[in-house]
Scaffold this motif. Sequence first.
Motif, PDB file in Angstrom:
ATOM      1  N   ARG A 237       0.845  -1.199   0.000  1.00  0.00           N
ATOM      2  CA  ARG A 237       0.000   0.000   0.000  1.00  0.00           C
ATOM      3  C   ARG A 237       0.880   1.248   0.000  1.00  0.00           C
ATOM      4  NH1 ARG A 237      -2.687   3.067   4.093  1.00  0.00           N
ATOM      5  NH2 ARG A 237      -4.858   3.604   3.602  1.00  0.00           N
ATOM      6  N   GLN A 238       1.882   1.271   0.889  1.00  0.00           N
ATOM      7  CA  GLN A 238       2.776   2.420   0.935  1.00  0.00           C
ATOM      8  C   GLN A 238       3.626   2.501  -0.325  1.00  0.00           C
ATOM      9  OE1 GLN A 238       2.805   4.928   3.417  1.00  0.00           O
ATOM     10  NE2 GLN A 238       3.938   5.870   1.717  1.00  0.00           N
ATOM     11  N   TYR A 241       1.647   4.397  -2.891  1.00  0.00           N
ATOM     12  CA  TYR A 241       1.694   5.825  -2.620  1.00  0.00           C
ATOM     13  C   TYR A 241       3.041   6.422  -3.038  1.00  0.00           C
ATOM     14  CZ  TYR A 241      -2.509   5.499   0.383  1.00  0.00           C
ATOM     15  OH  TYR A 241      -3.778   5.321   0.871  1.00  0.00           O
ATOM     16  N   ASP A 242       4.118   5.713  -2.676  1.00  0.00           N
ATOM     17  CA  ASP A 242       5.459   6.212  -2.997  1.00  0.00           C
ATOM     18  C   ASP A 242       5.706   6.235  -4.501  1.00  0.00           C
ATOM     19  OD1 ASP A 242       5.921   6.440  -0.290  1.00  0.00           O
ATOM     20  OD2 ASP A 242       7.104   4.597  -0.128  1.00  0.00           O
ATOM     21  N   THR A 245       4.258   9.279  -6.009  1.00  0.00           N
ATOM     22  CA  THR A 245       5.139  10.414  -5.734  1.00  0.00           C
ATOM     23  C   THR A 245       6.368  10.394  -6.635  1.00  0.00           C
ATOM     24  OG1 THR A 245       4.423  10.509  -3.424  1.00  0.00           O
ATOM     25  CG2 THR A 245       6.511  11.567  -3.971  1.00  0.00           C
ATOM     26  N   ASP A 267      -7.577   9.196   2.081  1.00  0.00           N
ATOM     27  CA  ASP A 267      -6.414   9.091   2.958  1.00  0.00           C
ATOM     28  C   ASP A 267      -5.598  10.368   2.819  1.00  0.00           C
ATOM     29  OD1 ASP A 267      -4.208   8.413   4.456  1.00  0.00           O
ATOM     30  OD2 ASP A 267      -3.867   6.470   3.477  1.00  0.00           O
ATOM     31  N   SER A 273       0.107   7.094   7.161  1.00  0.00           N
ATOM     32  CA  SER A 273       0.691   6.841   5.850  1.00  0.00           C
ATOM     33  C   SER A 273       1.246   8.134   5.257  1.00  0.00           C
ATOM     34  CB  SER A 273      -0.339   6.259   4.891  1.00  0.00           C
ATOM     35  OG  SER A 273      -0.750   4.972   5.304  1.00  0.00           O
ATOM     36  N   VAL A 275       1.384  10.176   2.136  1.00  0.00           N
ATOM     37  CA  VAL A 275       0.615  10.237   0.890  1.00  0.00           C
ATOM     38  C   VAL A 275       1.150  11.358   0.003  1.00  0.00           C
ATOM     39  CG1 VAL A 275      -1.457   9.281   1.945  1.00  0.00           C
ATOM     40  CG2 VAL A 275      -1.133  11.751   1.925  1.00  0.00           C
ATOM     41  N   MET A 279      -5.559  10.838  -1.185  1.00  0.00           N
ATOM     42  CA  MET A 279      -5.822   9.635  -1.972  1.00  0.00           C
ATOM     43  C   MET A 279      -7.294   9.264  -1.824  1.00  0.00           C
ATOM     44  SD  MET A 279      -2.887   8.266  -3.400  1.00  0.00           S
ATOM     45  CE  MET A 279      -3.001   9.867  -4.230  1.00  0.00           C
TER      46      MET A 279
END
Length: 353
Positions: A237-238, A241-242, A245, A267, A273, A275, A279
């Motif tokens: 999940r992270q 997100y990364d 980015t 989120d 987290s 973000v 999100m």
Amino acid sequence: MFLFLLLMISNHAYAIERIAFGSCAKQYEKQQPVWQTIQQDQPDVMLMIGDNVYADVQIVNGKEVGNPVTDPEDFTQAYNKLRKHPGFSKLREQTTTLATWDDHDYGQNDGGATYPLKQASQKAFLDFWLKDKNDPLYQQAGIYYSKIFGDDDRRVQIIMLDTRYHRDDLVRKPVETLPGRFIPHSDTNKTLLGEQQWQWLKLQLQKPAEIRLIVTSYQLVSFQHGWESWGNFPHERQRLYDLITDTHANGVIFMSGDRHFTEISVDKGQLGSKVPYPMWDFTSSGLIQKEEAIDDKNTFRVGQAYRTTNYGLIDINWQDTLLDTSIELVAKGETGKELIKQVVLLKDIQLSH
């Protein structure tokens, strides 16, 4: 039009403005008026985002009985029943339709990479949704793909993820307690998408687009319910997100299903987290769904949640000043009644520079 027909066209000179989507369509239910309701909304694209059929469910003495599919013919029979619904067939014929799967059309409840019939399941899926038997997806392990509609500064990228074919087994609770049945992985080597799909996704997010709709069959943002979600793999999940980015991918909104209700989550980092920007995750589940109460905890929920027959609409209101463009997330019921509405401004889902 048929699935992937537009994949053969390199460019589109028009901007799409309305995307409909839904999940959890029980092919054995005789009455399915929701298809006509969706068609009345005249979407530019229809997304079937999982559990498009329940191949692993049989009706025994009037009750639903679920078991993993062991005979590939069960896939064919399930798709044939869906095909025979005139409302669905008409919608598919007249609307560009893209699809991915979830566990019940995959063939096993909560199934992942170890499901033994996944290759047969993929072939049945593609045989139903595709007309080109030479399509490269027949040679690919899994059914992830993407499509960009429009050109210039009105591009909408739709990314369809495969959350089944490569997903490692989930971790069950040692003792069955509510809520849910799963706990998060602590082993960061466990994967949800598989490395090949991750590398593919990185390339997709580097393509130019103003709005990116990422379809994941189950929820990305909400995870406190303890059922299937990206929260079962917090490191994945992270990682997603990364990746957004790192690739400078602006304008991302997630679309999910699976839960047999509709809700909108966001989120903003409220549970820790990191973000790239807010999100948003728009969940629409239950194209054929009985009305029931909801008691799921979701810290990320915005507004109300509804467990009833529902489908989602994403309306894009393009503006001359691009970042003033608004994106309306609207959940509707079987008759077209509005259940939920959330407006997201394009300028608010951008990476800060």
